[in-house]
Scaffold this motif. Structure first.
Motif, PDB file in Angstrom:
ATOM      1  N   MET A 127       0.821  -1.315  -0.073  1.00 51.01           N
ATOM      2  CA  MET A 127      -0.225  -0.049   0.153  1.00 51.01           C
ATOM      3  C   MET A 127       0.549   1.051   0.106  1.00 51.01           C
ATOM      4  O   MET A 127       0.343   2.676  -0.496  1.00 51.01           O
ATOM      5  N   ARG A 128       2.171   0.873   0.364  1.00 51.12           N
ATOM      6  CA  ARG A 128       3.081   2.374   1.389  1.00 51.12           C
ATOM      7  C   ARG A 128       3.702   2.748  -0.653  1.00 51.12           C
ATOM      8  O   ARG A 128       3.248   3.346  -1.107  1.00 51.12           O
ATOM      9  N   ALA A 129       3.835   1.632  -0.962  1.00 53.02           N
ATOM     10  CA  ALA A 129       4.480   1.893  -2.383  1.00 53.02           C
ATOM     11  C   ALA A 129       3.711   2.640  -3.356  1.00 53.02           C
ATOM     12  O   ALA A 129       3.913   3.388  -4.957  1.00 53.02           O
ATOM     13  N   ASP A 171       1.404   4.667  -2.960  1.00 53.79           N
ATOM     14  CA  ASP A 171       0.751   5.398  -2.292  1.00 53.79           C
ATOM     15  C   ASP A 171      -0.885   6.199  -2.027  1.00 53.79           C
ATOM     16  O   ASP A 171      -1.591   6.722  -2.063  1.00 53.79           O
ATOM     17  N   VAL A 172      -1.237   5.152  -1.316  1.00 59.07           N
ATOM     18  CA  VAL A 172      -3.008   4.426  -1.689  1.00 59.07           C
ATOM     19  C   VAL A 172      -3.465   5.631   0.133  1.00 59.07           C
ATOM     20  O   VAL A 172      -4.618   6.168  -0.624  1.00 59.07           O
ATOM     21  N   PRO A 173      -3.019   6.208   1.176  1.00 62.28           N
ATOM     22  CA  PRO A 173      -3.325   6.952   2.182  1.00 62.28           C
ATOM     23  C   PRO A 173      -3.285   7.925   1.501  1.00 62.28           C
ATOM     24  O   PRO A 173      -4.371   8.806   1.846  1.00 62.28           O
ATOM     25  N   ARG A 174      -2.158   8.779   0.948  1.00 60.99           N
ATOM     26  CA  ARG A 174      -2.383  10.155  -0.340  1.00 60.99           C
ATOM     27  C   ARG A 174      -3.518   9.744  -1.204  1.00 60.99           C
ATOM     28  O   ARG A 174      -4.651  11.198  -1.320  1.00 60.99           O
ATOM     29  N   LEU A 225      -6.478   7.037  -8.760  1.00 62.32           N
ATOM     30  CA  LEU A 225      -5.380   7.074  -8.118  1.00 62.32           C
ATOM     31  C   LEU A 225      -4.292   5.912  -8.196  1.00 62.32           C
ATOM     32  O   LEU A 225      -2.997   6.168  -8.581  1.00 62.32           O
ATOM     33  N   THR A 226      -4.479   4.898  -7.583  1.00 61.67           N
ATOM     34  CA  THR A 226      -4.368   3.546  -6.972  1.00 61.67           C
ATOM     35  C   THR A 226      -4.082   2.763  -8.578  1.00 61.67           C
ATOM     36  O   THR A 226      -2.893   2.355  -8.998  1.00 61.67           O
ATOM     37  N   VAL A 227      -4.654   3.060  -9.328  1.00 61.99           N
ATOM     38  CA  VAL A 227      -4.380   2.172 -10.711  1.00 61.99           C
ATOM     39  C   VAL A 227      -3.113   3.435 -11.494  1.00 61.99           C
ATOM     40  O   VAL A 227      -3.029   2.796 -11.771  1.00 61.99           O
ATOM     41  N   VAL A 228      -3.346   4.465 -11.501  1.00 60.30           N
ATOM     42  CA  VAL A 228      -2.098   5.525 -12.260  1.00 60.30           C
ATOM     43  C   VAL A 228      -0.865   5.242 -11.909  1.00 60.30           C
ATOM     44  O   VAL A 228       0.387   4.787 -12.108  1.00 60.30           O
ATOM     45  N   SER A 229      -0.544   5.080  -9.811  1.00 53.77           N
ATOM     46  CA  SER A 229       0.374   4.358  -8.994  1.00 53.77           C
ATOM     47  C   SER A 229       0.841   2.883  -9.681  1.00 53.77           C
ATOM     48  O   SER A 229       1.796   2.704  -9.604  1.00 53.77           O
ATOM     49  N   ALA A 230      -0.229   2.015  -9.557  1.00 54.20           N
ATOM     50  CA  ALA A 230       0.410   0.992  -9.751  1.00 54.20           C
ATOM     51  C   ALA A 230       0.753   1.169 -10.714  1.00 54.20           C
ATOM     52  O   ALA A 230       1.848   0.001 -12.034  1.00 54.20           O
ATOM     53  N   TYR A 231       0.180   1.564 -12.468  1.00 54.36           N
ATOM     54  CA  TYR A 231       1.147   1.540 -14.080  1.00 54.36           C
ATOM     55  C   TYR A 231       2.112   2.470 -13.823  1.00 54.36           C
ATOM     56  O   TYR A 231       3.142   1.724 -13.961  1.00 54.36           O
TER      57      TYR A 231
END
Length: 82
Positions: free
Chosen positions: A1-3, A5-8, A70-76
């Motif tokens: 989750m930290r990688a 950025d789920v909290p942000r 935003l999480t999908v963009v972070s994962a990508y």
């Protein structure tokens, strides 16, 4: 989750959802587009109460949608860097 950025992402989603709900509630209850078109009865809570309930639903749905996007963009981005 930290990688990812789920909290942000959740904080940004909550802020966007809250802002959207406040704007929609103010637009409807303060009649910024003019008076209501018809006369309706709103049992128990009244018009403002029902619009507040709808604003809460709108806020939570928008927050979840923005957080997921935003999480999908972070994962990508994370997958592309690997």
């Amino acid at each position: 989750m930290r990688a990812l950025d789920v909290p942000r992402n959740a904080a940004v989603g909550a802020a966007v959802g809250f802002a959207l709900a406040v704007a929609a509630y103010a637009f409807r209850v303060l009649e910024l587009a003019g008076p209501f078109a018809g006369t309706r009865e709103y049992p128990v809570l009244g018009a403002e109460g029902w619009f507040l309930v709808l604003a809460v639903v709108l806020a939570s749905a928008a927050a979840l949608l923005v957080t997921a996007a935003l999480t999908v963009v972070s994962a990508y981005r994370l997958a592309r860097d690997l």
